[in-house]
Scaffold this motif. Structure first.
Motif: not given
Ligand code: UDP
Length: 237
Positions: A66-73, A126-139
């Motif tokens: 129902i949900i596409k993989r890219t959207s799920g990612d 400062r501590i840096v938190i890197f969010a949103a993964g790589t920014g690309n689906p399938f990773f």
């Protein structure tokens, strides 16, 4: 001035969840924040990547079609932002200075990832938190953590898990499983070991980035690793 050590610590999203495996347990956040604080106090520069598995993973979201993989990612990447904001709060609560940088621009919530800006934050303690993964689906966030570790020139990536290292077989199933103190990148890709997904291990191998696997719930463990005591973990190099 002596160059300070810089590390990238990766936690899975599930690590933030309590016993029910879902959501965010603030007492765990506080525990992690105190562990990270002890590194910063000892003059270590810390980058953090947190997974999103406690909220949503692309593959599971898309499993019935129902949900596409890219959207799920993308939903999975957004869940890492939720976790990162929570971690930022916990770190600030214990007196740390923190910035969240997202791979996907969301300017009302956090900064966008800019490596030079991250470097500057580290220099300022400062501590840096890197969010949103790589920014690309399938990773995965393991790949994102490896990528960021290399980009910021980290001395190592510490994969903080619920186990104290890598075993030659599943220690829960096999009582004779033995812990591997040190292993090669190729061994780390073995099917029965798989410390991280192949993409992230290959990236670490190509760039000679050591991967340390340790138990994040053992108090003082991160500090020990930084001091060079690798007894209670495994290292891939
Ligand atoms: N994700 C993605 N690209 C990335 C990193 C993560 O698409 O670069 C998505 C993917 O759907 C993944 C989810 O975000 O399942 C949460 O990340 P991950 O499964 O790595 O979290 P963890 O298992 O570490 O909690």
């Amino acid at each position: 001035m002596e160059k300070r050590k810089r590390v990238l610590v990766k936690f899975s999203g599930e690590a933030l969840a309590g016993d029910n495996g879902f959501g965010i347990d603030t007492s765990i956040l506080k525990f992690i924040a105190d562990e990270i604080k002890s590194l910063v106090i000892h003059n270590i520069e810390v980058g953090i990547v947190i997974g999103g598995g406690n909220i949503i993973r692309g593959v599971s979201a898309a499993k019935d079609g129902i949900i596409k993989r890219t959207s799920g990612d993308y939903m999975g990447m957004l869940s890492t932002v939720i976790n990162s904001i929570a971690m930022q709060e916990a770190l600030e609560h214990v007196g740390m200075e923190v910035r969240v940088q997202s791979a996907i621009k969301m300017e009302a919530i956090c900064e966008t990832f800019i490596v030079r800006r991250a470097q500057r934050h580290f220099e300022k303690g400062r501590i840096v938190i890197f969010a949103a993964g790589t920014g690309n689906p399938f990773f995965t966030t393991d790949t994102a953590a490896t990528l960021r570790a290399i980009e910021i020139g980290a001395d190592m990536i510490i994969k903080a898990t619920k186990v104290d290292g890598v075993y030659d077989k599943d220690p829960k199933k096999f009582p004779d499983a033995t812990k591997l103190a040190e292993l090669t990148y190729d061994r780390a890709m073995d099917d029965n070991i798989k410390v991280m997904d192949d993409t992230s291990i290959a990236l670490a191998k190509d760039n000679n980035l050591p991967i340390v696997i340790c138990n994040m719930f053992a108090k003082g463990n991160l500090q020990k690793i930084i001091e060079g005591n690798l007894e209670s973990c495994s290292i891939v190099r």
